[in-house]
Design a protein around this motif. Sequence first.
Motif, PDB file in Angstrom:
ATOM      1  N   ALA A  51       0.832  -1.205   0.000  1.00 24.68           N
ATOM      2  CA  ALA A  51       0.000   0.000   0.000  1.00 24.68           C
ATOM      3  C   ALA A  51       0.866   1.253   0.000  1.00 24.68           C
ATOM      4  N   ILE A  52       1.964   1.198   0.729  1.00 19.00           N
ATOM      5  CA  ILE A  52       2.887   2.332   0.791  1.00 19.00           C
ATOM      6  C   ILE A  52       3.643   2.490  -0.517  1.00 19.00           C
ATOM      7  N   ASP A  53       4.110   1.369  -1.074  1.00 19.20           N
ATOM      8  CA  ASP A  53       4.892   1.410  -2.315  1.00 19.20           C
ATOM      9  C   ASP A  53       4.032   1.772  -3.523  1.00 19.20           C
ATOM     10  N   ASN A  54       2.762   1.399  -3.505  1.00 18.77           N
ATOM     11  CA  ASN A  54       1.853   1.670  -4.625  1.00 18.77           C
ATOM     12  C   ASN A  54       0.690   2.538  -4.133  1.00 18.77           C
ATOM     13  N   ASN A  55      -0.409   1.895  -3.774  1.00 17.60           N
ATOM     14  CA  ASN A  55      -1.499   2.580  -3.080  1.00 17.60           C
ATOM     15  C   ASN A  55      -2.383   1.518  -2.416  1.00 17.60           C
ATOM     16  N   PRO A  56      -3.259   1.915  -1.498  1.00 18.32           N
ATOM     17  CA  PRO A  56      -4.052   0.924  -0.766  1.00 18.32           C
ATOM     18  C   PRO A  56      -4.877   0.002  -1.658  1.00 18.32           C
ATOM     19  N   ALA A  57      -5.471   0.544  -2.728  1.00 18.34           N
ATOM     20  CA  ALA A  57      -6.289  -0.293  -3.602  1.00 18.34           C
ATOM     21  C   ALA A  57      -5.446  -1.342  -4.321  1.00 18.34           C
ATOM     22  N   LYS A  58      -4.269  -0.956  -4.781  1.00 17.16           N
ATOM     23  CA  LYS A  58      -3.375  -1.921  -5.426  1.00 17.16           C
ATOM     24  C   LYS A  58      -2.949  -3.017  -4.461  1.00 17.16           C
ATOM     25  N   ALA A  59      -2.922  -2.692  -3.185  1.00 17.80           N
ATOM     26  CA  ALA A  59      -2.565  -3.678  -2.171  1.00 17.80           C
ATOM     27  C   ALA A  59      -3.752  -4.566  -1.802  1.00 17.80           C
ATOM     28  N   GLY A  60      -4.914  -4.289  -2.395  1.00 17.61           N
ATOM     29  CA  GLY A  60      -6.089  -5.099  -2.140  1.00 17.61           C
ATOM     30  C   GLY A  60      -6.871  -4.692  -0.906  1.00 17.61           C
ATOM     31  N   ILE A  61      -6.604  -3.512  -0.364  1.00 21.79           N
ATOM     32  CA  ILE A  61      -7.339  -3.033   0.811  1.00 21.79           C
ATOM     33  C   ILE A  61      -8.699  -2.503   0.350  1.00 21.79           C
ATOM     34  N   SER A  62      -9.738  -2.984   0.965  1.00 22.28           N
ATOM     35  CA  SER A  62     -11.095  -2.704   0.495  1.00 22.28           C
ATOM     36  C   SER A  62     -11.501  -1.247   0.679  1.00 22.28           C
ATOM     37  N   LYS A  63     -12.483  -0.834  -0.121  1.00 21.08           N
ATOM     38  CA  LYS A  63     -13.036   0.511   0.013  1.00 21.08           C
ATOM     39  C   LYS A  63     -13.666   0.706   1.391  1.00 21.08           C
ATOM     40  N   GLU A  64     -14.266  -0.348   1.932  1.00 25.45           N
ATOM     41  CA  GLU A  64     -14.925  -0.251   3.221  1.00 25.45           C
ATOM     42  C   GLU A  64     -13.935   0.168   4.313  1.00 25.45           C
ATOM     43  N   ILE A  65     -12.749  -0.419   4.270  1.00 27.45           N
ATOM     44  CA  ILE A  65     -11.718  -0.063   5.249  1.00 27.45           C
ATOM     45  C   ILE A  65     -11.255   1.368   5.049  1.00 27.45           C
ATOM     46  N   ILE A  66     -10.996   1.735   3.800  1.00 31.01           N
ATOM     47  CA  ILE A  66     -10.533   3.096   3.500  1.00 31.01           C
ATOM     48  C   ILE A  66     -11.589   4.112   3.903  1.00 31.01           C
ATOM     49  N   ASN A  67     -12.858   3.819   3.634  1.00 27.88           N
ATOM     50  CA  ASN A  67     -13.933   4.739   4.015  1.00 27.88           C
ATOM     51  C   ASN A  67     -14.014   4.905   5.530  1.00 27.88           C
ATOM     52  N   LYS A  68     -13.813   3.825   6.252  1.00 23.46           N
ATOM     53  CA  LYS A  68     -13.843   3.876   7.718  1.00 23.46           C
ATOM     54  C   LYS A  68     -12.700   4.734   8.257  1.00 23.46           C
ATOM     55  N   VAL A  69     -11.506   4.522   7.725  1.00 26.27           N
ATOM     56  CA  VAL A  69     -10.338   5.280   8.169  1.00 26.27           C
ATOM     57  C   VAL A  69     -10.485   6.752   7.805  1.00 26.27           C
ATOM     58  N   SER A  70     -10.969   7.020   6.601  1.00 24.18           N
ATOM     59  CA  SER A  70     -11.102   8.415   6.154  1.00 24.18           C
ATOM     60  C   SER A  70     -12.089   9.190   7.017  1.00 24.18           C
ATOM     61  N   LEU A  71     -13.158   8.540   7.463  1.00 18.51           N
ATOM     62  CA  LEU A  71     -14.115   9.218   8.334  1.00 18.51           C
ATOM     63  C   LEU A  71     -13.476   9.560   9.675  1.00 18.51           C
ATOM     64  N   HIS A  72     -12.672   8.656  10.189  1.00 20.86           N
ATOM     65  CA  HIS A  72     -11.940   8.915  11.438  1.00 20.86           C
ATOM     66  C   HIS A  72     -11.004  10.115  11.272  1.00 20.86           C
ATOM     67  N   VAL A  73     -10.294  10.163  10.157  1.00 20.94           N
ATOM     68  CA  VAL A  73      -9.357  11.252   9.879  1.00 20.94           C
ATOM     69  C   VAL A  73     -10.091  12.592   9.806  1.00 20.94           C
ATOM     70  N   ILE A  74     -11.223  12.607   9.111  1.00 19.68           N
ATOM     71  CA  ILE A  74     -12.002  13.839   8.977  1.00 19.68           C
ATOM     72  C   ILE A  74     -12.486  14.332  10.335  1.00 19.68           C
ATOM     73  N   ASN A  75     -12.999  13.426  11.143  1.00 17.29           N
ATOM     74  CA  ASN A  75     -13.485  13.811  12.471  1.00 17.29           C
ATOM     75  C   ASN A  75     -12.355  14.375  13.342  1.00 17.29           C
ATOM     76  N   TYR A  76     -11.188  13.760  13.237  1.00 16.37           N
ATOM     77  CA  TYR A  76     -10.035  14.204  14.019  1.00 16.37           C
ATOM     78  C   TYR A  76      -9.601  15.610  13.606  1.00 16.37           C
ATOM     79  N   GLU A  77      -9.466  15.841  12.312  1.00 17.51           N
ATOM     80  CA  GLU A  77      -9.021  17.152  11.835  1.00 17.51           C
ATOM     81  C   GLU A  77     -10.086  18.216  12.092  1.00 17.51           C
ATOM     82  N   THR A  78     -11.360  17.840  12.011  1.00 12.83           N
ATOM     83  CA  THR A  78     -12.446  18.787  12.283  1.00 12.83           C
ATOM     84  C   THR A  78     -12.406  19.267  13.723  1.00 12.83           C
ATOM     85  N   THR A  79     -12.192  18.346  14.647  1.00 16.61           N
ATOM     86  CA  THR A  79     -12.101  18.710  16.065  1.00 16.61           C
ATOM     87  C   THR A  79     -10.961  19.686  16.309  1.00 16.61           C
ATOM     88  N   LYS A  80      -9.823  19.433  15.677  1.00 13.65           N
ATOM     89  CA  LYS A  80      -8.658  20.290  15.878  1.00 13.65           C
ATOM     90  C   LYS A  80      -8.862  21.681  15.283  1.00 13.65           C
TER      91      LYS A  80
END
Length: 272
Positions: A51-80
């Motif tokens: 995922a680091i060398d290419n990207n998460p999708a190329k590494a086979g990481i599902s959209k569901e996981i990426i969507n979950k992580v991205s929501l966490h990131v947004i909430n964190y940055e919004t609070t700050k």
Amino acid sequence: MANNDKKANNELTLEGVLKVAMKAPGVKINRDMFLRKELMKYCIEDQLQKAIDNNPAKAGISKEIINKVSLHVINYETTKVTGLSVAASIPGGAAAVGAAAADITSYFVFVLRAVQELAYLYGFDDLDMNEDEMDSETMNALLLFIGVMFGVQGAAAALQKFADIFARHVAKNLAKKALTKGVIYPIVKKVAIKVGIRMTKQIFADTVASMIPVAGGVLSGGLTYAMFKPGCMKLRKNLMSYNLCDPEFYKENNTFDTDAEIEDIDLGDDNM
């Protein structure tokens, strides 16, 4: 940040504010470290490294996981960013204008952080945010992301074209050529103007809010929250629809790697 705030007062254009914001501590996201931190609990080391060398999708990481992580990131940055906006707007009185300009600069520090984090989760390569001398392609890419966040007409279509080209090309420099050709470049300029106008209006709103200490800070924080999270969610919604974050897309090995082939890609028409 004091010197940066003074510069922002004299450079209240979107690109000027971004250049100042880029010099703030913590604005640059280390892509490798970020992906490792956010994805390590969802995959084994080999997959994480891919995922680091290419990207998460190329590494086979599902959209569901990426969507979950991205929501966490947004909430964190919004609070700050909301907390910082409240604190920055408390001075009141004669300091209000300066506080509002500083608030906008700080706001775009978090916009840039969110753009990088979402871009990396959804498949883009490192954005090369060099605080000393940023190349025009990187600035144009950032403006497209920000344009989508602010709902500028044409920005979403232009960013999707850029993402599709990026997904289909091995060489990063080939994908970046799309930012200086065809209809994408005029959209970038439109984003800079439209967001700049909205930014000026927000400075006025923050200035009025800042005239009333404490209560004004709460109001300013509310304005920031109302702008920041919806913008991030709008960008997230667009990014999650791209081939760039779809593991199934890469099973077809749909890539190019020559200058000649990028010239043949349709960048759309002027009706975007």
